[in-house]
Design a protein around this motif. Structure first.
Motif, PDB file in Angstrom:
ATOM      1  N   VAL A  79       3.867  56.887  36.459  1.00 25.64           N
ATOM      2  CA  VAL A  79       5.250  57.331  36.584  1.00 25.64           C
ATOM      3  C   VAL A  79       6.239  56.157  36.467  1.00 25.64           C
ATOM      4  CG1 VAL A  79       5.387  57.214  39.121  1.00 25.64           C
ATOM      5  CG2 VAL A  79       6.748  58.873  37.893  1.00 25.64           C
ATOM      6  N   GLU A  80       5.806  54.970  36.897  1.00 27.53           N
ATOM      7  CA  GLU A  80       6.736  53.829  36.971  1.00 27.53           C
ATOM      8  C   GLU A  80       7.328  53.482  35.606  1.00 27.53           C
ATOM      9  OE1 GLU A  80       5.201  50.398  39.022  1.00 27.53           O
ATOM     10  OE2 GLU A  80       7.013  49.293  38.475  1.00 27.53           O
ATOM     11  N   LYS A  81       6.441  53.399  34.604  1.00 24.53           N
ATOM     12  CA  LYS A  81       6.906  53.045  33.267  1.00 24.53           C
ATOM     13  C   LYS A  81       7.878  54.100  32.744  1.00 24.53           C
ATOM     14  CE  LYS A  81       3.200  50.424  31.194  1.00 24.53           C
ATOM     15  NZ  LYS A  81       2.064  50.475  30.284  1.00 24.53           N
ATOM     16  N   THR A  82       7.506  55.360  32.934  1.00 32.35           N
ATOM     17  CA  THR A  82       8.339  56.466  32.451  1.00 32.35           C
ATOM     18  C   THR A  82       9.728  56.394  33.086  1.00 32.35           C
ATOM     19  OG1 THR A  82       6.289  57.692  32.631  1.00 32.35           O
ATOM     20  CG2 THR A  82       8.237  58.949  32.029  1.00 32.35           C
ATOM     21  N   VAL A  83       9.752  56.162  34.395  1.00 35.60           N
ATOM     22  CA  VAL A  83      11.023  56.109  35.106  1.00 35.60           C
ATOM     23  C   VAL A  83      11.879  54.964  34.582  1.00 35.60           C
ATOM     24  CG1 VAL A  83      12.050  55.548  37.352  1.00 35.60           C
ATOM     25  CG2 VAL A  83      10.293  57.281  37.204  1.00 35.60           C
ATOM     26  N   ARG A  84      11.260  53.810  34.380  1.00 43.61           N
ATOM     27  CA  ARG A  84      12.036  52.653  33.899  1.00 43.61           C
ATOM     28  C   ARG A  84      12.585  52.896  32.494  1.00 43.61           C
ATOM     29  NH1 ARG A  84      10.330  46.943  36.539  1.00 43.61           N
ATOM     30  NH2 ARG A  84      10.371  47.690  38.655  1.00 43.61           N
ATOM     31  N   PHE A  85      11.769  53.533  31.663  1.00 41.75           N
ATOM     32  CA  PHE A  85      12.245  53.844  30.308  1.00 41.75           C
ATOM     33  C   PHE A  85      13.399  54.842  30.365  1.00 41.75           C
ATOM     34  CE2 PHE A  85       8.300  52.049  28.393  1.00 41.75           C
ATOM     35  CZ  PHE A  85       8.947  51.252  27.469  1.00 41.75           C
ATOM     36  N   GLY A  95      24.432  44.546  31.704  1.00 41.84           N
ATOM     37  CA  GLY A  95      23.742  43.539  32.525  1.00 41.84           C
ATOM     38  C   GLY A  95      22.580  44.150  33.292  1.00 41.84           C
ATOM     39  N   CYS A  96      22.843  45.325  33.852  1.00 42.71           N
ATOM     40  CA  CYS A  96      21.806  46.030  34.613  1.00 42.71           C
ATOM     41  C   CYS A  96      20.629  46.373  33.681  1.00 42.71           C
ATOM     42  CB  CYS A  96      22.409  47.302  35.218  1.00 42.71           C
ATOM     43  SG  CYS A  96      21.277  48.248  36.220  1.00 42.71           S
ATOM     44  N   ALA A  97      20.955  46.839  32.462  1.00 44.71           N
ATOM     45  CA  ALA A  97      19.904  47.207  31.502  1.00 44.71           C
ATOM     46  C   ALA A  97      19.073  45.976  31.112  1.00 44.71           C
ATOM     47  CB  ALA A  97      20.533  47.843  30.265  1.00 44.71           C
ATOM     48  N   VAL A  98      19.759  44.850  30.862  1.00 45.77           N
ATOM     49  CA  VAL A  98      19.034  43.620  30.478  1.00 45.77           C
ATOM     50  C   VAL A  98      18.078  43.204  31.601  1.00 45.77           C
ATOM     51  CG1 VAL A  98      19.306  41.153  29.955  1.00 45.77           C
ATOM     52  CG2 VAL A  98      20.830  42.816  28.893  1.00 45.77           C
ATOM     53  N   SER A  99      18.555  43.302  32.850  1.00 47.87           N
ATOM     54  CA  SER A  99      17.705  42.889  33.973  1.00 47.87           C
ATOM     55  C   SER A  99      16.470  43.793  34.065  1.00 47.87           C
ATOM     56  CB  SER A  99      18.490  42.889  35.277  1.00 47.87           C
ATOM     57  OG  SER A  99      18.612  44.180  35.793  1.00 47.87           O
ATOM     58  N   ILE A 100      16.635  45.080  33.738  1.00 51.54           N
ATOM     59  CA  ILE A 100      15.479  45.993  33.779  1.00 51.54           C
ATOM     60  C   ILE A 100      14.492  45.665  32.651  1.00 51.54           C
ATOM     61  CG2 ILE A 100      14.772  48.418  33.512  1.00 51.54           C
ATOM     62  CD1 ILE A 100      17.414  49.106  34.953  1.00 51.54           C
ATOM     63  N   VAL A 101      15.034  45.352  31.476  1.00 50.02           N
ATOM     64  CA  VAL A 101      14.152  44.971  30.358  1.00 50.02           C
ATOM     65  C   VAL A 101      13.321  43.751  30.763  1.00 50.02           C
ATOM     66  CG1 VAL A 101      14.111  44.047  28.003  1.00 50.02           C
ATOM     67  CG2 VAL A 101      15.616  45.950  28.543  1.00 50.02           C
ATOM     68  N   LEU A 102      13.991  42.770  31.372  1.00 47.81           N
ATOM     69  CA  LEU A 102      13.282  41.552  31.789  1.00 47.81           C
ATOM     70  C   LEU A 102      12.222  41.859  32.852  1.00 47.81           C
ATOM     71  CD1 LEU A 102      16.312  39.084  31.924  1.00 47.81           C
ATOM     72  CD2 LEU A 102      14.400  38.981  30.336  1.00 47.81           C
ATOM     73  N   LYS A 103      12.510  42.860  33.684  1.00 43.21           N
ATOM     74  CA  LYS A 103      11.528  43.256  34.709  1.00 43.21           C
ATOM     75  C   LYS A 103      10.343  43.993  34.078  1.00 43.21           C
ATOM     76  CE  LYS A 103      13.167  42.638  39.075  1.00 43.21           C
ATOM     77  NZ  LYS A 103      12.353  42.095  40.144  1.00 43.21           N
ATOM     78  N   MET A 104      10.586  44.598  32.907  1.00 41.19           N
ATOM     79  CA  MET A 104       9.523  45.378  32.260  1.00 41.19           C
ATOM     80  C   MET A 104       8.576  44.531  31.424  1.00 41.19           C
ATOM     81  SD  MET A 104      11.533  48.815  31.129  1.00 41.19           S
ATOM     82  CE  MET A 104      10.185  49.657  30.332  1.00 41.19           C
ATOM     83  N   VAL A 105       9.076  43.391  30.947  1.00 44.42           N
ATOM     84  CA  VAL A 105       8.246  42.544  30.063  1.00 44.42           C
ATOM     85  C   VAL A 105       6.898  42.190  30.706  1.00 44.42           C
ATOM     86  CG1 VAL A 105       8.145  40.349  28.816  1.00 44.42           C
ATOM     87  CG2 VAL A 105      10.256  41.671  28.813  1.00 44.42           C
TER      88      VAL A 105
END
Lengths: 359, 99
Positions: A113-119, A292-302
């Protein structure tokens, strides 16, 4: 330099208290200006200062409730809070949030679920950012066309006008929201708040980031009223969240109070700045915060794909978040100081004129 | 009658406090299922009292916290109001304009 550190009685960790005040000022400014709780900014900040994650969330919510109260008081005096709309939306938000939270528990049982939620979160943020900047471009286009035609654009005119279509739906009961200047079906704010609450419940966020644009683009609130009304909701939901987290023993009130010292100053700066910055100024800055919020989430997903670089990307994400907090806070403060200076100077000039004419 | 109201209030408080963890918890994720006890050995005065309250009853601790937050918010808000008014900023009106 021991005096710069304070022992937190519940979490049992020593914290650099000036850091808490600075963090409080930053999120106070941004929260008061955009009308959101800003937990996505506070939690990493508290974590950096040394708070265990469990306490970072609870403490953040406790301080958010107090900070939003301060901002709501100020926005209320400016006439920026539509209490009727806020109360109607609160019902939809709570129900929607509960449905979302239950749904995420059900999805968790299905796994991954985590990946789906982040996407989903990323898609939503991308959509909000697109909406904001598309609106800005459209409004600019309207203004240029009006200039060419020798007309002037109404000062409340907007680029995107989806709300006008939604206002055409006349399902009873109809309501008149005086502060927002809206006449619409009561079902519109109920359904919008249910959907935004549901999304917030699924994403595990407070919802200010979603509710603020929804209030503007779907319900049709002027930007200032959207900010004030959203803060009213954040205040009540923050108190509710603070109660549940504190009952579970995850709130460090001492830290929340220290943060509130800074946040009370920041919230006033952010709120008063809305007096000097026009609606579209707020919308553009909000769009930047969303990016900014979106960029921080992308960096958390890498690190999900490259676990070896976790430390680097987690650090980079925090730097991005805190960098945006610092940059936006600086911009808002400068604008507020400039506006206040002009206002005080104008007041003095008019007083001098009056005394001059009396003499 | 008073007992009945006390029971109703008690049940309402229980429902309120036992709702899912995630309620309006912005951007955090789940809370770790651990029991934390505050270490009061290095504390004194009000800090000691506060940590003791936490150890004794999370319910009272929560009630005091929820009562204190708005009070502190109002105090700081009023203080900031006084300062801003003293500077000479008009805090009662604003021009509603989008651009």
């Amino acid at each position: 330099m021991d005096w710069l550190y304070i022992l937190m009685p519940i979490a049992g960790v020593k914290i650099f208290w000036p850091g808490l005040i600075i963090l409080g000022i930053g999120v106070g400014i941004i929260g008061g200006f955009f009308g959101m709780g800003g937990a996505w900014m506070v939690t990493p900040g508290l974590n950096i200062l040394g708070f265990p994650m469990a306490f970072a969330i609870g403490t953040d919510i406790a301080h958010m409730a107090g900070k939003s109260l301060i901002s709501t008081m100020r926005h209320g005096k400016f006439g920026n809070v539509d209490y009727k709309l806020g109360m109607i939306m609160l019902i939809g938000t709570v129900v929607g949030f509960e449905v979302g939270a239950q749904m995420i528990m059900w999805l968790e049982r299905l796994g991954a679920v985590e990946k789906t939620v982040r996407f989903l979160y990323l898609i939503l943020l991308a959509f909000i950012a697109w909406m904001v900047f598309h609106d800005v471009a459209k409004r600019r286009q309207k203004q240029q066309e009006a200039l060419k035609a020798g007309r002037e654009v109404d000062k409340l005119a907007t680029g995107i006008e989806w709300h006008k279509t939604f206002h055409k739906i006349k399902i009873p009961p109809m309501i008149h929201l005086k502060v927002a200047g809206i006449y619409c079906s009561a079902w519109l704010p109920i359904i919008v708040s249910f959907l935004t609450g549901w999304l917030a419940g699924i994403l595990g966020i407070g919802g200010g980031l979603i509710r603020m644009p929804a209030l503007i683009y779907i319900i049709g609130c002027p930007t200032h009223v959207a900010v004030g009304t959203d803060l009213f909701e954040v205040m009540i939901s923050g108190l509710y969240g603070a109660a549940t987290y504190t009952y579970k023993g995850r709130t460090e009130l001492v830290a929340a109070i220290i943060m509130l010292v800074g946040a009370s100053i920041g919230a006033q700066i952010g709120t008063v700045a809305t007096k000097y910055i026009k609606g579209y100024g707020i919308r553009i800055a909000f769009g930047i915060a969303v990016i900014g919020c979106a960029v921080s989430i992308v960096l958390k997903m890498v690190p999900m794909y490259y676990p070896a670089y976790r430390t680097f990307f987690d650090g980079a994400s925090t730097v991005v978040v805190l960098g945006i907090v610092a940059a936006l806070s600086f911009y808002i403060t400068v604008k507020m100081v400039e506006g206040a200076k002009q206002e005080v100077a104008a007041k003095k000039a008019s007083m001098a004129k009056q005394t001059g004419s009396q003499v | 009658m008073t007992k009945l109201w006390a029971r109703i209030a008690g049940i309402a408080a229980m429902i309120f406090l036992s709702l899912p963890d995630g309620v309006f918890a912005a951007g955090g994720g789940d809370v770790a299922p651990i029991v934390i006890v505050a270490d009061t050995r290095n504390l004194s005065g009000i800090m000691w009292w506060w940590a003791e309250l936490y150890n004794e009853s999370h319910l009272y601790f929560a009630l005091v916290t929820v009562a204190l937050i708005p009070i502190i918010g109002v105090i700081f808000g009023v203080l900031a109001d006084i300062i801003m008014t003293h500077i000479g900023i008009d805090l009662k009106s604003r021009d509603l304009a989008e651009h």
